[in-house]
Design a protein around this motif. Sequence first.
Motif, PDB file in Angstrom:
ATOM      1  N   GLN A  27       0.859  -1.454   0.041  1.00  0.00           N
ATOM      2  CA  GLN A  27      -0.182   0.353   0.073  1.00  0.00           C
ATOM      3  C   GLN A  27       1.123   1.545  -0.637  1.00  0.00           C
ATOM      4  N   GLU A  28       0.246   2.410  -0.685  1.00  0.00           N
ATOM      5  CA  GLU A  28       1.167   3.593  -0.201  1.00  0.00           C
ATOM      6  C   GLU A  28       0.975   3.607   1.254  1.00  0.00           C
ATOM      7  N   PRO A  29       2.476   4.438   1.535  1.00  0.00           N
ATOM      8  CA  PRO A  29       2.473   5.321   2.664  1.00  0.00           C
ATOM      9  C   PRO A  29       2.012   6.147   3.136  1.00  0.00           C
ATOM     10  N   ARG A  30       0.459   6.172   3.486  1.00  0.00           N
ATOM     11  CA  ARG A  30       0.126   7.115   3.504  1.00  0.00           C
ATOM     12  C   ARG A  30      -1.355   6.273   4.833  1.00  0.00           C
ATOM     13  N   CYS A  31      -1.733   7.590   5.192  1.00  0.00           N
ATOM     14  CA  CYS A  31      -3.433   7.448   6.232  1.00  0.00           C
ATOM     15  C   CYS A  31      -4.493   7.334   5.459  1.00  0.00           C
ATOM     16  N   PRO A  32      -5.772   6.451   5.660  1.00  0.00           N
ATOM     17  CA  PRO A  32      -5.496   5.512   6.061  1.00  0.00           C
ATOM     18  C   PRO A  32      -4.239   4.378   5.674  1.00  0.00           C
ATOM     19  N   ILE A  33      -3.899   3.003   6.684  1.00  0.00           N
ATOM     20  CA  ILE A  33      -3.555   1.799   6.331  1.00  0.00           C
ATOM     21  C   ILE A  33      -4.197   1.116   6.793  1.00  0.00           C
ATOM     22  N   PHE A  34      -5.008   0.199   5.448  1.00  0.00           N
ATOM     23  CA  PHE A  34      -6.173  -0.887   5.001  1.00  0.00           C
ATOM     24  C   PHE A  34      -5.358  -2.396   6.528  1.00  0.00           C
ATOM     25  N   ASP A  35      -6.088  -2.592   7.001  1.00  0.00           N
ATOM     26  CA  ASP A  35      -5.958  -3.802   8.081  1.00  0.00           C
ATOM     27  C   ASP A  35      -6.747  -4.712   7.421  1.00  0.00           C
ATOM     28  N   THR A  36      -7.797  -5.096   6.784  1.00  0.00           N
ATOM     29  CA  THR A  36      -8.302  -5.492   7.593  1.00  0.00           C
ATOM     30  C   THR A  36      -9.141  -5.992   5.488  1.00  0.00           C
ATOM     31  N   ILE A  37      -9.182  -7.436   6.433  1.00  0.00           N
ATOM     32  CA  ILE A  37      -8.912  -8.498   4.702  1.00  0.00           C
ATOM     33  C   ILE A  37     -10.362  -7.626   3.361  1.00  0.00           C
ATOM     34  N   GLY A  38     -11.327  -6.908   3.854  1.00  0.00           N
ATOM     35  CA  GLY A  38     -12.270  -6.218   2.467  1.00  0.00           C
ATOM     36  C   GLY A  38     -11.571  -4.826   2.182  1.00  0.00           C
ATOM     37  N   MET A  39     -10.943  -4.568   3.063  1.00  0.00           N
ATOM     38  CA  MET A  39     -10.795  -2.774   3.140  1.00  0.00           C
ATOM     39  C   MET A  39      -9.050  -3.247   2.051  1.00  0.00           C
ATOM     40  N   ILE A  40      -8.458  -4.065   2.657  1.00  0.00           N
ATOM     41  CA  ILE A  40      -6.778  -4.751   1.754  1.00  0.00           C
ATOM     42  C   ILE A  40      -7.659  -4.934  -0.135  1.00  0.00           C
ATOM     43  N   LYS A  41      -8.139  -6.211  -0.162  1.00  0.00           N
ATOM     44  CA  LYS A  41      -8.721  -6.468  -0.989  1.00  0.00           C
ATOM     45  C   LYS A  41      -8.989  -5.184  -2.272  1.00  0.00           C
ATOM     46  N   ARG A  42     -10.001  -4.001  -1.211  1.00  0.00           N
ATOM     47  CA  ARG A  42     -10.462  -3.588  -2.406  1.00  0.00           C
ATOM     48  C   ARG A  42      -9.442  -2.411  -3.114  1.00  0.00           C
ATOM     49  N   PHE A  43      -8.730  -1.892  -1.569  1.00  0.00           N
ATOM     50  CA  PHE A  43      -7.586  -0.668  -2.149  1.00  0.00           C
ATOM     51  C   PHE A  43      -5.923  -0.803  -2.241  1.00  0.00           C
ATOM     52  N   SER A  44      -5.642  -1.828  -2.269  1.00  0.00           N
ATOM     53  CA  SER A  44      -4.415  -2.027  -2.799  1.00  0.00           C
ATOM     54  C   SER A  44      -4.442  -3.782  -3.113  1.00  0.00           C
ATOM     55  N   THR A  45      -2.864  -3.845  -3.834  1.00  0.00           N
ATOM     56  CA  THR A  45      -1.823  -4.805  -4.392  1.00  0.00           C
ATOM     57  C   THR A  45      -1.609  -6.097  -3.543  1.00  0.00           C
ATOM     58  N   TRP A  46      -2.871  -6.610  -3.664  1.00  0.00           N
ATOM     59  CA  TRP A  46      -2.710  -8.075  -2.468  1.00  0.00           C
ATOM     60  C   TRP A  46      -2.266  -9.344  -3.338  1.00  0.00           C
ATOM     61  N   GLN A  47      -1.897 -10.418  -2.550  1.00  0.00           N
ATOM     62  CA  GLN A  47      -1.938 -11.437  -2.687  1.00  0.00           C
ATOM     63  C   GLN A  47      -2.338 -12.947  -1.584  1.00  0.00           C
ATOM     64  N   THR A  48      -2.726 -13.043  -1.347  1.00  0.00           N
ATOM     65  CA  THR A  48      -2.900 -14.709  -0.146  1.00  0.00           C
ATOM     66  C   THR A  48      -1.803 -15.818  -0.353  1.00  0.00           C
TER      67      THR A  48
END
Length: 127
Positions: A37-58
């Motif tokens: 994620q980009e280094p700015r607030c908010p940092i997304f730490d819930t799975i739903g928010m991570i999947k919506r607002f970041s690059t992710w991998q399980t």
Amino acid sequence: YFHTPSIQRSLNTTDYLRLTVDSAPGSLCSCSIVSVQEPRCPIFDTIGMIKRFSTWQTMLYNATLLVDPRAYPEGFVLVISASTNDDLCNVVVEGNRCRNLNLNSTDKEVSKNITITLSQNSEEKDY
């Protein structure tokens, strides 16, 4: 927090970066999500928010993401969040589900030691 320009200088590259997260040998199985994620607030730490607002991998035991430094000129934050079950990781074979693999564990809570490696995506010697 990873400062992209410093990493690019130390690796002498402007290409994609390979971010690898590995569980320590003997770690319990745990379905997690690894997020850049980009280094700015908010940092997304819930799975739903991570999947919506970041690059992710399980991840069950390891995960690899390619990071485009141009997408993160100010650097990036790595967030790892555990799931309460294996559904997020799409485990198909019942015997491979974490609850079955962790049957012999006496731990009531699952924790992991991990190694984070950031490197060039590939080098000439890789070809």
